[in-house]
Design a protein around this motif. Sequence first.
Motif, PDB file in Angstrom:
ATOM      1  N   UNK A  97       0.848  -1.187   0.000  1.00  0.00           N
ATOM      2  CA  UNK A  97       0.000   0.000   0.000  1.00  0.00           C
ATOM      3  C   UNK A  97       0.887   1.241   0.000  1.00  0.00           C
ATOM      4  N   UNK A  98       0.463   2.282  -0.740  1.00  0.00           N
ATOM      5  CA  UNK A  98       1.259   3.507  -0.829  1.00  0.00           C
ATOM      6  C   UNK A  98       2.569   3.214  -1.542  1.00  0.00           C
ATOM      7  N   UNK A  99       3.682   3.616  -0.925  1.00  0.00           N
ATOM      8  CA  UNK A  99       4.995   3.309  -1.511  1.00  0.00           C
ATOM      9  C   UNK A  99       5.192   1.807  -1.619  1.00  0.00           C
ATOM     10  N   UNK A 100       4.625   1.064  -0.670  1.00  0.00           N
ATOM     11  CA  UNK A 100       4.716  -0.397  -0.696  1.00  0.00           C
ATOM     12  C   UNK A 100       4.061  -1.015  -1.914  1.00  0.00           C
ATOM     13  N   UNK A 101       3.093  -0.312  -2.514  1.00  0.00           N
ATOM     14  CA  UNK A 101       2.469  -0.806  -3.742  1.00  0.00           C
ATOM     15  C   UNK A 101       3.503  -0.899  -4.858  1.00  0.00           C
ATOM     16  N   UNK A 102       4.398   0.076  -4.927  1.00  0.00           N
ATOM     17  CA  UNK A 102       5.436   0.056  -5.951  1.00  0.00           C
ATOM     18  C   UNK A 102       6.483  -1.013  -5.656  1.00  0.00           C
ATOM     19  N   UNK A 103       6.838  -1.178  -4.382  1.00  0.00           N
ATOM     20  CA  UNK A 103       7.785  -2.244  -4.026  1.00  0.00           C
ATOM     21  C   UNK A 103       7.201  -3.593  -4.423  1.00  0.00           C
ATOM     22  N   UNK A 104       5.897  -3.778  -4.155  1.00  0.00           N
ATOM     23  CA  UNK A 104       5.238  -5.043  -4.484  1.00  0.00           C
ATOM     24  C   UNK A 104       5.232  -5.268  -5.998  1.00  0.00           C
ATOM     25  N   UNK A 114       1.042 -13.838  -6.858  1.00  0.00           N
ATOM     26  CA  UNK A 114       0.044 -12.793  -7.114  1.00  0.00           C
ATOM     27  C   UNK A 114       0.481 -11.518  -6.411  1.00  0.00           C
ATOM     28  N   UNK A 115       0.082 -10.376  -6.983  1.00  0.00           N
ATOM     29  CA  UNK A 115       0.441  -9.070  -6.425  1.00  0.00           C
ATOM     30  C   UNK A 115      -0.823  -8.224  -6.298  1.00  0.00           C
ATOM     31  N   UNK A 116      -0.932  -7.527  -5.166  1.00  0.00           N
ATOM     32  CA  UNK A 116      -1.974  -6.524  -4.958  1.00  0.00           C
ATOM     33  C   UNK A 116      -1.258  -5.222  -4.612  1.00  0.00           C
ATOM     34  N   UNK A 117      -1.543  -4.166  -5.375  1.00  0.00           N
ATOM     35  CA  UNK A 117      -0.917  -2.859  -5.171  1.00  0.00           C
ATOM     36  C   UNK A 117      -2.020  -1.842  -4.908  1.00  0.00           C
ATOM     37  N   UNK A 118      -2.066  -1.311  -3.686  1.00  0.00           N
ATOM     38  CA  UNK A 118      -3.143  -0.394  -3.303  1.00  0.00           C
ATOM     39  C   UNK A 118      -2.626   1.019  -3.055  1.00  0.00           C
ATOM     40  N   UNK A 119      -3.329   1.991  -3.595  1.00  0.00           N
ATOM     41  CA  UNK A 119      -3.040   3.411  -3.375  1.00  0.00           C
ATOM     42  C   UNK A 119      -1.608   3.787  -3.742  1.00  0.00           C
ATOM     43  N   UNK A 120      -1.096   3.145  -4.770  1.00  0.00           N
ATOM     44  CA  UNK A 120       0.243   3.468  -5.251  1.00  0.00           C
ATOM     45  C   UNK A 120       0.185   4.500  -6.363  1.00  0.00           C
ATOM     46  N   UNK A 121       1.319   5.071  -6.660  1.00  0.00           N
ATOM     47  CA  UNK A 121       1.442   6.036  -7.750  1.00  0.00           C
ATOM     48  C   UNK A 121       0.968   5.400  -9.050  1.00  0.00           C
ATOM     49  N   UNK A 122       0.152   6.110  -9.819  1.00  0.00           N
ATOM     50  CA  UNK A 122      -0.361   5.613 -11.089  1.00  0.00           C
ATOM     51  C   UNK A 122       0.772   5.326 -12.069  1.00  0.00           C
ATOM     52  N   UNK A 123       1.660   6.295 -12.242  1.00  0.00           N
ATOM     53  CA  UNK A 123       2.785   6.122 -13.162  1.00  0.00           C
ATOM     54  C   UNK A 123       3.831   7.185 -12.875  1.00  0.00           C
ATOM     55  N   UNK A 124       5.052   6.915 -13.274  1.00  0.00           N
ATOM     56  CA  UNK A 124       6.101   7.920 -13.133  1.00  0.00           C
ATOM     57  C   UNK A 124       5.811   9.118 -14.037  1.00  0.00           C
ATOM     58  N   UNK A 125       5.192   8.861 -15.186  1.00  0.00           N
ATOM     59  CA  UNK A 125       4.845   9.959 -16.093  1.00  0.00           C
ATOM     60  C   UNK A 125       3.917  10.945 -15.379  1.00  0.00           C
TER      61      UNK A 125
END
Length: 192
Positions: A74-81, A93-104
Amino acid sequence: DVRGIGETGPPHRQETFGPDMCRTLFDVETAMSYMAWQLDESLFGMRVQDLVRSVDYVLSRSDVDPSDLRVCGKGAGALWALYAGALDTRICAVVAESGLLSYRTLAQGDRYTHEVGIFLRGVLQHFDLPHVAAAIAPRPLTIISPVDAVKRPVPEESAWETYRFAAETYHKAGKPDLFRIAFRADAGLYME
């Protein structure tokens, strides 16, 4: 805990000052990121490595089913995941919650509230988060309520448009139903 967080965090108390929009400019996270960059390293990369090492540990246990190892962040952890899932096929399987949409999204904004610890130097010269998501295919991936540069939930249409490459990759792999973008009801959006 990945490095710099929880029990591995700095022992001194983080003083917060200034408006919310500026706090990430002067915090411990920023200092750790700059120190890593001076060593030609990446705090983000180190944290992803810590997560993969956690997978090593979990799989060393006799009470764990290696055919059902899931990673959630979740959050920054969404990107780590996301990155750990792309790099380590033992993650089922991966679940990414409330992470940054994209670097762009981050680069196109005039301000951000994400921690500097998620930044990767020069990343957009090579790929973006939808490409990382596509690297997880054909394993299940659920992205929940992605956020923009200032951590506001993005509209459903924007999320699907941004992740079109990942969705197409899952479709080509014959597993289109294993890639999902869902939206929390409490964020003013809905589950798809």
